[in-house]
Design an enzyme around this catalytic site. Sequence first.
Site, PDB file in Angstrom:
ATOM      1  N   ASP A  27       3.787  10.302  -1.933  1.00 22.95           N
ATOM      2  CA  ASP A  27       3.758  11.733  -1.603  1.00 22.95           C
ATOM      3  C   ASP A  27       4.519  11.985  -0.465  1.00 22.95           C
ATOM      4  O   ASP A  27       4.574  13.219   0.084  1.00 22.95           O
ATOM      5  CB  ASP A  27       2.283  12.166  -1.430  1.00 22.95           C
ATOM      6  CG  ASP A  27       1.646  11.911  -0.351  1.00 22.95           C
ATOM      7  OD1 ASP A  27       1.575  10.586   0.050  1.00 22.95           O
ATOM      8  OD2 ASP A  27       1.395  12.640   0.295  1.00 22.95           O
ATOM      9  N   LYS A  87       4.608   0.607   5.203  1.00 27.76           N
ATOM     10  CA  LYS A  87       5.659   1.351   4.722  1.00 27.76           C
ATOM     11  C   LYS A  87       6.296   2.197   5.841  1.00 27.76           C
ATOM     12  O   LYS A  87       5.725   2.587   6.788  1.00 27.76           O
ATOM     13  CB  LYS A  87       5.203   2.417   3.465  1.00 27.76           C
ATOM     14  CG  LYS A  87       4.907   1.573   2.282  1.00 27.76           C
ATOM     15  CD  LYS A  87       4.092   2.756   1.310  1.00 27.76           C
ATOM     16  CE  LYS A  87       2.833   3.102   1.956  1.00 27.76           C
ATOM     17  NZ  LYS A  87       2.062   4.133   0.727  1.00 27.76           N
ATOM     18  N   ASN A 122      -0.778   2.602   3.741  1.00 25.94           N
ATOM     19  CA  ASN A 122      -0.650   2.284   5.196  1.00 25.94           C
ATOM     20  C   ASN A 122      -1.868   2.636   6.003  1.00 25.94           C
ATOM     21  O   ASN A 122      -1.924   2.080   7.194  1.00 25.94           O
ATOM     22  CB  ASN A 122       0.337   3.305   5.984  1.00 25.94           C
ATOM     23  CG  ASN A 122       1.774   3.036   5.826  1.00 25.94           C
ATOM     24  OD1 ASN A 122       2.058   1.790   5.403  1.00 25.94           O
ATOM     25  ND2 ASN A 122       2.876   3.622   6.093  1.00 25.94           N
ATOM     26  N   ASN A 123      -2.854   2.931   5.490  1.00 28.22           N
ATOM     27  CA  ASN A 123      -4.171   3.288   5.885  1.00 28.22           C
ATOM     28  C   ASN A 123      -4.954   1.890   6.329  1.00 28.22           C
ATOM     29  O   ASN A 123      -4.935   1.205   5.325  1.00 28.22           O
ATOM     30  CB  ASN A 123      -5.193   3.975   4.879  1.00 28.22           C
ATOM     31  CG  ASN A 123      -6.404   4.510   5.695  1.00 28.22           C
ATOM     32  OD1 ASN A 123      -6.971   3.845   6.431  1.00 28.22           O
ATOM     33  ND2 ASN A 123      -6.866   5.721   5.282  1.00 28.22           N
ATOM     34  N   HIS A 137      -2.217  12.219  11.067  1.00 25.88           N
ATOM     35  CA  HIS A 137      -2.752  12.397   9.632  1.00 25.88           C
ATOM     36  C   HIS A 137      -3.466  13.737   9.877  1.00 25.88           C
ATOM     37  O   HIS A 137      -3.935  14.130  10.885  1.00 25.88           O
ATOM     38  CB  HIS A 137      -3.951  11.243   9.466  1.00 25.88           C
ATOM     39  CG  HIS A 137      -3.219   9.926   9.550  1.00 25.88           C
ATOM     40  ND1 HIS A 137      -2.673   9.372   8.259  1.00 25.88           N
ATOM     41  CD2 HIS A 137      -3.250   8.840  10.536  1.00 25.88           C
ATOM     42  CE1 HIS A 137      -2.135   8.139   8.654  1.00 25.88           C
ATOM     43  NE2 HIS A 137      -2.442   7.796   9.868  1.00 25.88           N
ATOM     44  N   ASP A 197      -3.487   8.089  -0.687  1.00 22.38           N
ATOM     45  CA  ASP A 197      -3.994   9.490  -0.112  1.00 22.38           C
ATOM     46  C   ASP A 197      -2.694  10.220  -0.632  1.00 22.38           C
ATOM     47  O   ASP A 197      -1.548   9.858  -0.280  1.00 22.38           O
ATOM     48  CB  ASP A 197      -4.051   9.337   1.212  1.00 22.38           C
ATOM     49  CG  ASP A 197      -4.932   8.517   1.938  1.00 22.38           C
ATOM     50  OD1 ASP A 197      -6.190   9.007   1.547  1.00 22.38           O
ATOM     51  OD2 ASP A 197      -4.891   7.421   2.539  1.00 22.38           O
ATOM     52  N   ASP A 211       1.035   4.670  -3.790  1.00 19.20           N
ATOM     53  CA  ASP A 211       0.503   5.100  -2.559  1.00 19.20           C
ATOM     54  C   ASP A 211      -0.800   5.640  -3.084  1.00 19.20           C
ATOM     55  O   ASP A 211      -1.073   6.102  -4.188  1.00 19.20           O
ATOM     56  CB  ASP A 211       1.423   6.164  -1.707  1.00 19.20           C
ATOM     57  CG  ASP A 211       0.659   6.669  -0.701  1.00 19.20           C
ATOM     58  OD1 ASP A 211      -0.011   5.996  -0.018  1.00 19.20           O
ATOM     59  OD2 ASP A 211       0.702   7.873  -0.365  1.00 19.20           O
TER      60      ASP A 211
END
Lengths: 308, 308
Positions: free
Chosen positions: A245, A220, A63-64, A189, A31, A29
Site C-alpha cells: 500500500d 523495505k 517493516n513493523n 506512522h 498494515d 505487506d
Amino acid sequence: MAGAGRGCQKIRGSQIRDVLDTKHSVLFDCDGVIWNGEKAVAGATEVVSLLKKQGKNVFFVTNNCTRPRENYVQKFSRLGFTDVAQEEIFSSAYCSAVYLRDVAKVQGKVFVIGGHGVYKELREAGVPFVEGEADDPGMTIVDCPLDSDIKAVLVGYDDKLTFLKLAKACCYLQNDDCLFLATDPDPWHPLREGRVTPGSGSLTAALETATGRKATVIGKPSCFMFECIASQFGVDPTNSLMVGDRLETDILFGANCGMDTMLTLTGVSTLEEAQAYKDDQAPEKKIYVPDYVVDTIADFLPVIEDNE
Amino acid sequence: MAGAGRGCQKIRGSQIRDVLDTKHSVLFDCDGVIWNGEKAVAGATEVVSLLKKQGKNVFFVTNNCTRPRENYVQKFSRLGFTDVAQEEIFSSAYCSAVYLRDVAKVQGKVFVIGGHGVYKELREAGVPFVEGEADDPGMTIVDCPLDSDIKAVLVGYDDKLTFLKLAKACCYLQNDDCLFLATDPDPWHPLREGRVTPGSGSLTAALETATGRKATVIGKPSCFMFECIASQFGVDPTNSLMVGDRLETDILFGANCGMDTMLTLTGVSTLEEAQAYKDDQAPEKKIYVPDYVVDTIADFLPVIEDNE
C-alpha cells in the site's frame, strides 16, 4: 512485465487472474493491505486461504519491528487468518536478527534502540544484545557506563526512547568497526484521530546526523528481506508478485528485487500519487510506479474462487 | 577581502594588526575560541579587554542554547572576563526568542524541545511556551493531551528528550501553519574522554524525517544571529571579522553574512581541513575556506598591546 512495462494499470476480473496465473509466490505487506490496525481488510482471510489452496507460496513482509513473529501469528489467528505459519512471516525485527547472525556474523553484543519485538527475535536467533535502557535514572552520558563489547547498534521503533539511549548509541558509533543497522526506514506512522508517531527512520536520522554515518537498512525497500525469503524458500523474483500500500516502500521494494508490483488502495498511497510518479518527467521516479493497481485484495476473490 | 580573496592565510604579528585595523567589530564564537569547557583560552581575557579599550565592538555568537545569556555573563566573569555585558552575547536561544517575537510574531504558544536556556530566553522575551515534558509518566502519544494553541515548535539541545516529546512535536507539525524552528544545526558535541552527545541538529533531523518538513535554523551558519547584532548595534559586515573554530558553522556563517573570517586552531577544525576545502575542485566548497588562520586568538596580543 517488470521494468519498462510498469504501467500503473488498474486491473480487475480476468486481468487479475492473468497476473496471478504467472506467479508462484505472492508477497503481502500487512498494515494497509491485509489489515488496518485490529481489523482485517474485508475478504483478506479468504484471499490468503485460497491462494495457498491453489499451491502458491504466500509470504508476509512487514517493516513493523514492534512484534516478534509469534505475536504476528497470534494476530493473524485473532483476525481470522487460520493458516498462516510463523515461517511465512518476515518482519524487519526477524530479518535484522538474521542479518546480524548470518551476514554480519557479529562477534560481540548489539546495542538496541527498539522494543520487545526486536529483543525477542535477537534472543531467538542467539544474538547477544544490550537493551538501551538507562542504567540508572540519575545518570547522564557523561557518567554512564559504556560496554566495550558492543560491536553493533541496531535502531528500530522505540516508544521508550530517551536522550541517554541516543547518546550512548552515538558513543558506540564513534568506533568505525561498530556496525550501524536500522530495522526499517519508515519515517512515521499514522495513529488514530490524525495523530502520528515518529518511525524507526526518524530515530535513525537523528543518529545519522549525530555520527555522520549512514545506517544499513534491513527493511523495505532494501532487498534483504527478499533475500531472506529466497534463501529459505528458493523463491524466484520473476514469478513473484509484491502487493503493498506504500509506493515508497512496498512498490520500490518489489522493483528493487525484480518482482512485479501491485498497489492496493486500502492503505496509505493513492492512485493519484502512483499516476503522478508515472507522469513525472524525471526517469528516477518511474521506479515508484506499480505494475498493477487494485482497489483491495478482495478483488482477487472472484477469480481465485473460480479457479477452484 | 571577503569572497574571491579567501586565502586560508596563516597570519601573525603585523599581518594580524593589518586585519584588525580595518575592522570596527569582532565577532567571536565561544567554545573552542574563547574557552574550552571551564577553561579560558590562555590570553583570551586580555584580548577581549584590549579590543574593547581600542573602541572595537566585541560580540559573542554561540550556537549553544543550553544557557540563558545571564549565565553566560556569569561564566565570562568566572573565567576572568571582567567586561562582557549581556547585550554583547548572542546565543541561539536568545536569537530564537527574538525571531519568534519580532519576525514570526507568533500568535499562540511555542512547544519547546530544549532546556533551561531556551525557557529563560522565551520567558524574558514574553513569548508564551509549553515545556515538552511528559504530562504524565504513564501517557503515550495515543492518549496524551495536545494543546490546540501551539503555533510553533522550537527544537534545541535537550538532554531530557523523550519519545513522547518527539511524538508530540510531530503531531503539532502536522499542521502546516505551525512554525518549525531549530535553535542551531550542530550535529553533535564532544564530551570528555572521547564521548559525544547528539546536538540540536540531530534532534531536528529526527523531526524533519518524521514530518517531511525542513526547520528554519536560527543559529550559525544562518545569518539571523548577525541580523540581530546588526539591528541592535548598526554593525556593517564589511568592517566586521568573524573568528571561530568550526569551518562548517563559524566560517560559513561569516561568509554567508559577508564578513571576513578567521579560523582559530584552539577548537574543532584543523588547518589541514581548511586547506582541503581550499584545494577541493568543487567550487561550492570554497565558502568553507577562512580568509585567515591563527593558532590562537592570543596571537592578537602583541599587536593590540603595541597599539595602546
